[in-house]
Design a protein around this motif. Structure first.
Motif, PDB file in Angstrom:
ATOM      1  N   MET A   1      54.835  51.551  22.097  1.00 48.49           N
ATOM      2  CA  MET A   1      53.787  51.255  23.062  1.00 48.49           C
ATOM      3  C   MET A   1      52.433  51.237  22.366  1.00 48.49           C
ATOM      4  SD  MET A   1      54.168  52.851  26.734  1.00 48.49           S
ATOM      5  CE  MET A   1      55.666  53.563  27.294  1.00 48.49           C
ATOM      6  N   LYS A   2      51.569  50.433  22.906  1.00 46.11           N
ATOM      7  CA  LYS A   2      50.201  50.360  22.398  1.00 46.11           C
ATOM      8  C   LYS A   2      49.255  50.940  23.439  1.00 46.11           C
ATOM      9  CE  LYS A   2      50.861  46.277  19.540  1.00 46.11           C
ATOM     10  NZ  LYS A   2      50.393  44.927  19.231  1.00 46.11           N
ATOM     11  N   SER A   3      48.144  51.488  22.958  1.00 41.77           N
ATOM     12  CA  SER A   3      47.110  52.008  23.856  1.00 41.77           C
ATOM     13  C   SER A   3      46.013  50.965  24.012  1.00 41.77           C
ATOM     14  CB  SER A   3      46.510  53.296  23.286  1.00 41.77           C
ATOM     15  OG  SER A   3      47.475  54.310  23.243  1.00 41.77           O
ATOM     16  N   TYR A   4      45.590  50.770  25.254  1.00 41.72           N
ATOM     17  CA  TYR A   4      44.553  49.782  25.556  1.00 41.72           C
ATOM     18  C   TYR A   4      43.480  50.390  26.444  1.00 41.72           C
ATOM     19  CZ  TYR A   4      47.973  46.194  24.188  1.00 41.72           C
ATOM     20  OH  TYR A   4      48.884  45.420  23.499  1.00 41.72           O
ATOM     21  N   GLU A   5      42.252  49.956  26.216  1.00 43.69           N
ATOM     22  CA  GLU A   5      41.212  50.150  27.226  1.00 43.69           C
ATOM     23  C   GLU A   5      41.334  48.929  28.123  1.00 43.69           C
ATOM     24  OE1 GLU A   5      36.730  51.336  26.988  1.00 43.69           O
ATOM     25  OE2 GLU A   5      36.917  49.157  26.737  1.00 43.69           O
ATOM     26  N   THR A   6      41.491  49.149  29.416  1.00 43.32           N
ATOM     27  CA  THR A   6      41.635  48.034  30.348  1.00 43.32           C
ATOM     28  C   THR A   6      40.420  47.960  31.258  1.00 43.32           C
ATOM     29  OG1 THR A   6      42.803  49.338  32.027  1.00 43.32           O
ATOM     30  CG2 THR A   6      44.140  48.259  30.347  1.00 43.32           C
ATOM     31  N   VAL A   7      40.028  46.739  31.553  1.00 51.16           N
ATOM     32  CA  VAL A   7      38.976  46.484  32.533  1.00 51.16           C
ATOM     33  C   VAL A   7      39.574  45.531  33.554  1.00 51.16           C
ATOM     34  CG1 VAL A   7      36.649  45.608  32.938  1.00 51.16           C
ATOM     35  CG2 VAL A   7      37.181  46.769  30.778  1.00 51.16           C
ATOM     36  N   TRP A   8      39.623  45.981  34.802  1.00 49.00           N
ATOM     37  CA  TRP A   8      40.171  45.181  35.906  1.00 49.00           C
ATOM     38  C   TRP A   8      39.018  44.824  36.829  1.00 49.00           C
ATOM     39  CZ3 TRP A   8      43.348  47.573  40.439  1.00 49.00           C
ATOM     40  CH2 TRP A   8      43.818  46.559  41.277  1.00 49.00           C
ATOM     41  N   GLU A   9      38.731  43.541  36.933  1.00 45.14           N
ATOM     42  CA  GLU A   9      37.639  43.049  37.780  1.00 45.14           C
ATOM     43  C   GLU A   9      38.229  42.279  38.959  1.00 45.14           C
ATOM     44  OE1 GLU A   9      34.275  41.377  35.214  1.00 45.14           O
ATOM     45  OE2 GLU A   9      36.054  41.268  33.912  1.00 45.14           O
ATOM     46  N   ILE A  10      37.765  42.609  40.154  1.00 46.15           N
ATOM     47  CA  ILE A  10      38.158  41.886  41.359  1.00 46.15           C
ATOM     48  C   ILE A  10      36.900  41.198  41.870  1.00 46.15           C
ATOM     49  CG2 ILE A  10      39.137  42.043  43.671  1.00 46.15           C
ATOM     50  CD1 ILE A  10      40.411  44.724  42.755  1.00 46.15           C
ATOM     51  N   PHE A  11      36.917  39.878  41.870  1.00 48.85           N
ATOM     52  CA  PHE A  11      35.742  39.105  42.240  1.00 48.85           C
ATOM     53  C   PHE A  11      35.598  39.034  43.756  1.00 48.85           C
ATOM     54  CE2 PHE A  11      36.938  37.819  38.016  1.00 48.85           C
ATOM     55  CZ  PHE A  11      35.728  37.755  37.361  1.00 48.85           C
ATOM     56  N   ASN A  12      34.380  39.134  44.235  1.00 47.22           N
ATOM     57  CA  ASN A  12      34.082  39.100  45.664  1.00 47.22           C
ATOM     58  C   ASN A  12      34.273  37.687  46.198  1.00 47.22           C
ATOM     59  OD1 ASN A  12      32.710  39.128  48.223  1.00 47.22           O
ATOM     60  ND2 ASN A  12      31.742  41.025  47.566  1.00 47.22           N
ATOM     61  N   GLN A  13      34.899  37.562  47.359  1.00 42.35           N
ATOM     62  CA  GLN A  13      35.142  36.249  47.947  1.00 42.35           C
ATOM     63  C   GLN A  13      33.959  35.718  48.757  1.00 42.35           C
ATOM     64  OE1 GLN A  13      38.840  37.018  50.062  1.00 42.35           O
ATOM     65  NE2 GLN A  13      39.945  35.974  48.440  1.00 42.35           N
ATOM     66  N   CYS A  14      32.987  36.574  49.056  1.00 39.11           N
ATOM     67  CA  CYS A  14      31.825  36.125  49.837  1.00 39.11           C
ATOM     68  C   CYS A  14      30.938  35.244  48.956  1.00 39.11           C
ATOM     69  CB  CYS A  14      31.035  37.323  50.348  1.00 39.11           C
ATOM     70  SG  CYS A  14      31.979  38.363  51.457  1.00 39.11           S
ATOM     71  N   PRO A  15      30.568  34.057  49.408  1.00 41.98           N
ATOM     72  CA  PRO A  15      29.848  33.110  48.560  1.00 41.98           C
ATOM     73  C   PRO A  15      28.468  33.584  48.110  1.00 41.98           C
ATOM     74  CG  PRO A  15      30.010  32.305  50.822  1.00 41.98           C
ATOM     75  CD  PRO A  15      30.850  33.519  50.732  1.00 41.98           C
ATOM     76  N   ASN A  16      27.771  34.406  48.870  1.00 42.32           N
ATOM     77  CA  ASN A  16      26.423  34.839  48.488  1.00 42.32           C
ATOM     78  C   ASN A  16      26.409  36.220  47.859  1.00 42.32           C
ATOM     79  OD1 ASN A  16      25.191  32.473  49.350  1.00 42.32           O
ATOM     80  ND2 ASN A  16      25.095  33.201  51.458  1.00 42.32           N
ATOM     81  N   ASN A  17      27.569  36.796  47.581  1.00 41.16           N
ATOM     82  CA  ASN A  17      27.654  38.122  46.983  1.00 41.16           C
ATOM     83  C   ASN A  17      28.365  37.997  45.642  1.00 41.16           C
ATOM     84  OD1 ASN A  17      28.053  40.765  46.268  1.00 41.16           O
ATOM     85  ND2 ASN A  17      28.789  41.416  48.261  1.00 41.16           N
ATOM     86  N   GLN A  18      27.632  38.213  44.557  1.00 44.72           N
ATOM     87  CA  GLN A  18      28.218  38.059  43.230  1.00 44.72           C
ATOM     88  C   GLN A  18      28.694  39.382  42.638  1.00 44.72           C
ATOM     89  OE1 GLN A  18      25.613  35.819  40.737  1.00 44.72           O
ATOM     90  NE2 GLN A  18      25.549  34.093  42.138  1.00 44.72           N
ATOM     91  N   MET A  19      28.631  40.459  43.406  1.00 48.48           N
ATOM     92  CA  MET A  19      29.126  41.751  42.937  1.00 48.48           C
ATOM     93  C   MET A  19      30.654  41.706  42.868  1.00 48.48           C
ATOM     94  SD  MET A  19      26.417  43.440  42.365  1.00 48.48           S
ATOM     95  CE  MET A  19      27.051  45.070  42.109  1.00 48.48           C
ATOM     96  N   ARG A  20      31.216  42.567  42.062  1.00 46.72           N
ATOM     97  CA  ARG A  20      32.665  42.652  41.958  1.00 46.72           C
ATOM     98  C   ARG A  20      33.064  44.110  41.777  1.00 46.72           C
ATOM     99  NH1 ARG A  20      32.935  39.150  36.592  1.00 46.72           N
ATOM    100  NH2 ARG A  20      30.729  39.043  36.754  1.00 46.72           N
ATOM    101  N   ASP A  21      34.301  44.411  42.112  1.00 46.71           N
ATOM    102  CA  ASP A  21      34.842  45.740  41.854  1.00 46.71           C
ATOM    103  C   ASP A  21      35.314  45.768  40.416  1.00 46.71           C
ATOM    104  OD1 ASP A  21      34.471  46.609  44.494  1.00 46.71           O
ATOM    105  OD2 ASP A  21      36.407  45.826  45.112  1.00 46.71           O
ATOM    106  N   VAL A  22      34.978  46.841  39.696  1.00 45.99           N
ATOM    107  CA  VAL A  22      35.362  46.968  38.296  1.00 45.99           C
ATOM    108  C   VAL A  22      36.000  48.336  38.087  1.00 45.99           C
ATOM    109  CG1 VAL A  22      34.546  46.984  35.900  1.00 45.99           C
ATOM    110  CG2 VAL A  22      33.462  45.469  37.564  1.00 45.99           C
ATOM    111  N   PHE A  23      37.187  48.323  37.485  1.00 48.48           N
ATOM    112  CA  PHE A  23      37.918  49.556  37.206  1.00 48.48           C
ATOM    113  C   PHE A  23      38.217  49.606  35.713  1.00 48.48           C
ATOM    114  CE2 PHE A  23      38.941  48.020  41.419  1.00 48.48           C
ATOM    115  CZ  PHE A  23      38.677  49.135  42.218  1.00 48.48           C
ATOM    116  N   ILE A  24      37.870  50.712  35.064  1.00 48.90           N
ATOM    117  CA  ILE A  24      38.074  50.882  33.631  1.00 48.90           C
ATOM    118  C   ILE A  24      39.052  52.033  33.434  1.00 48.90           C
ATOM    119  CG2 ILE A  24      36.970  51.411  31.419  1.00 48.90           C
ATOM    120  CD1 ILE A  24      34.378  50.210  32.652  1.00 48.90           C
TER     121      ILE A  24
END
Length: 75
Positions: free
Chosen positions: A1-24
């Motif tokens: 097995m390998k160890s990874y730093e993971t970044v999971w980004e979930i993009f917001n579906q609202c057209p005027n909101n460019q924020m996203r959820d980010v999990f590290i």
């Protein structure tokens, strides 16, 4: 097995909101694609894989209509 730093980004579906959820996180993973298949099990999923010059593996994912990105950097 390998160890990874993971970044999971979930993009917001609202057209005027460019924020996203980010999990590290730090994870030990034997096979990234098996990990992703288990993560999104039961959902309609498609993805595109790319590898950055520094070795970071990026998956641009659409799961049940939601755009997401998973980045894996070996540590």
């Amino acid at each position: 097995m390998k160890s990874y730093e993971t970044v999971w980004e979930i993009f917001n579906q609202c057209p005027n909101n460019q924020m996203r959820d980010v999990f590290i996180d730090e994870l030990e993973i034997a096979d990234i694609e098996v990990f992703l298949q288990n993560k999104f099990k039961g959902k309609e999923v498609s993805w595109e894989k790319s590898v950055q010059p520094d070795g970071t593996i990026i998956y641009d994912i659409v799961a049940s209509g939601i755009r997401q990105r998973y980045s894996f950097t070996e540590i």
